[in-house]
Design a protein around this motif. Sequence first.
Motif, PDB file in Angstrom:
ATOM      1  N   LYS A 110       8.979 -67.528  18.351  1.00 26.08           N
ATOM      2  CA  LYS A 110       8.309 -66.987  17.176  1.00 26.08           C
ATOM      3  C   LYS A 110       6.952 -67.660  17.035  1.00 26.08           C
ATOM      4  O   LYS A 110       6.728 -68.754  17.579  1.00 26.08           O
ATOM      5  N   ALA A 111       6.065 -67.022  16.268  1.00 27.17           N
ATOM      6  CA  ALA A 111       4.765 -67.634  15.994  1.00 27.17           C
ATOM      7  C   ALA A 111       4.984 -69.016  15.388  1.00 27.17           C
ATOM      8  O   ALA A 111       5.873 -69.200  14.564  1.00 27.17           O
ATOM      9  N   GLY A 112       4.192 -69.987  15.832  1.00 29.50           N
ATOM     10  CA  GLY A 112       4.322 -71.364  15.345  1.00 29.50           C
ATOM     11  C   GLY A 112       5.166 -72.216  16.270  1.00 29.50           C
ATOM     12  O   GLY A 112       5.308 -73.414  16.070  1.00 29.50           O
ATOM     13  N   ASP A 113       5.727 -71.572  17.321  1.00 27.74           N
ATOM     14  CA  ASP A 113       6.635 -72.299  18.205  1.00 27.74           C
ATOM     15  C   ASP A 113       6.030 -72.483  19.607  1.00 27.74           C
ATOM     16  O   ASP A 113       5.014 -71.889  19.942  1.00 27.74           O
ATOM     17  N   THR A 114       6.723 -73.300  20.408  1.00 26.20           N
ATOM     18  CA  THR A 114       6.297 -73.567  21.784  1.00 26.20           C
ATOM     19  C   THR A 114       7.470 -73.281  22.715  1.00 26.20           C
ATOM     20  O   THR A 114       8.619 -73.588  22.360  1.00 26.20           O
ATOM     21  N   THR A 115       7.210 -72.695  23.870  1.00 28.24           N
ATOM     22  CA  THR A 115       8.316 -72.401  24.801  1.00 28.24           C
ATOM     23  C   THR A 115       8.950 -73.717  25.276  1.00 28.24           C
ATOM     24  O   THR A 115       8.279 -74.752  25.329  1.00 28.24           O
ATOM     25  N   ASP A 116      10.230 -73.647  25.627  1.00 24.38           N
ATOM     26  CA  ASP A 116      10.948 -74.861  26.008  1.00 24.38           C
ATOM     27  C   ASP A 116      10.340 -75.559  27.210  1.00 24.38           C
ATOM     28  O   ASP A 116      10.435 -76.774  27.344  1.00 24.38           O
ATOM     29  N   ASP A 117       9.709 -74.787  28.105  1.00 20.08           N
ATOM     30  CA  ASP A 117       9.105 -75.425  29.279  1.00 20.08           C
ATOM     31  C   ASP A 117       7.720 -76.020  28.960  1.00 20.08           C
ATOM     32  O   ASP A 117       7.058 -76.572  29.830  1.00 20.08           O
TER      33      ASP A 117
END
Length: 160
Positions: A110-117
Amino acid sequence: MSNCVCKDVAEHEQELQQIISRYQGQPSALIEVLHQAQELIGYLPRQVQEKIADGLGITVNEVYSVISFYSHFSVKPKGEYNVCVCKGTACYVKGAPAVLERLEKELGIKAGDTTDDGKFSLNVVRCLGACGLGPVMTVNNSAHGLLKPDKAAEVIKSYA
Ligand code: FES
């Protein structure tokens, strides 16, 4: 991930403490302190929230609720590629919500987040100053305009 957080905070420990000391015991300075802390470290992990809460004399919950209210603040480090989708009025009416939705699907966040990698972070911003080219997004320092959802997805793939 927690080692990474500790390292980021440890690297800036002294400067962070200086910021907090400047506003010691002043709960009304919370937004200013959060802003300066994020400028310094890049994001606001739990450890930083606790230090700020202690310094200003408020609870960590109060700090967290302000962070989560403002999309400008982030509790996760930015990804290698920071994607900012403009949701200013001009971009909005030209289809920015559909572009954002597609990017959220494409990246699985979602907006505001960062992918796990740690590769991509996704943010919403207000007017990038290129309204004529809306909808617009930036990936780090590169701007991409006249977007459609498919085109935005292609741009992201080119960075992946
Ligand atoms: S509203 Fe998006 S660039 Fe101005």
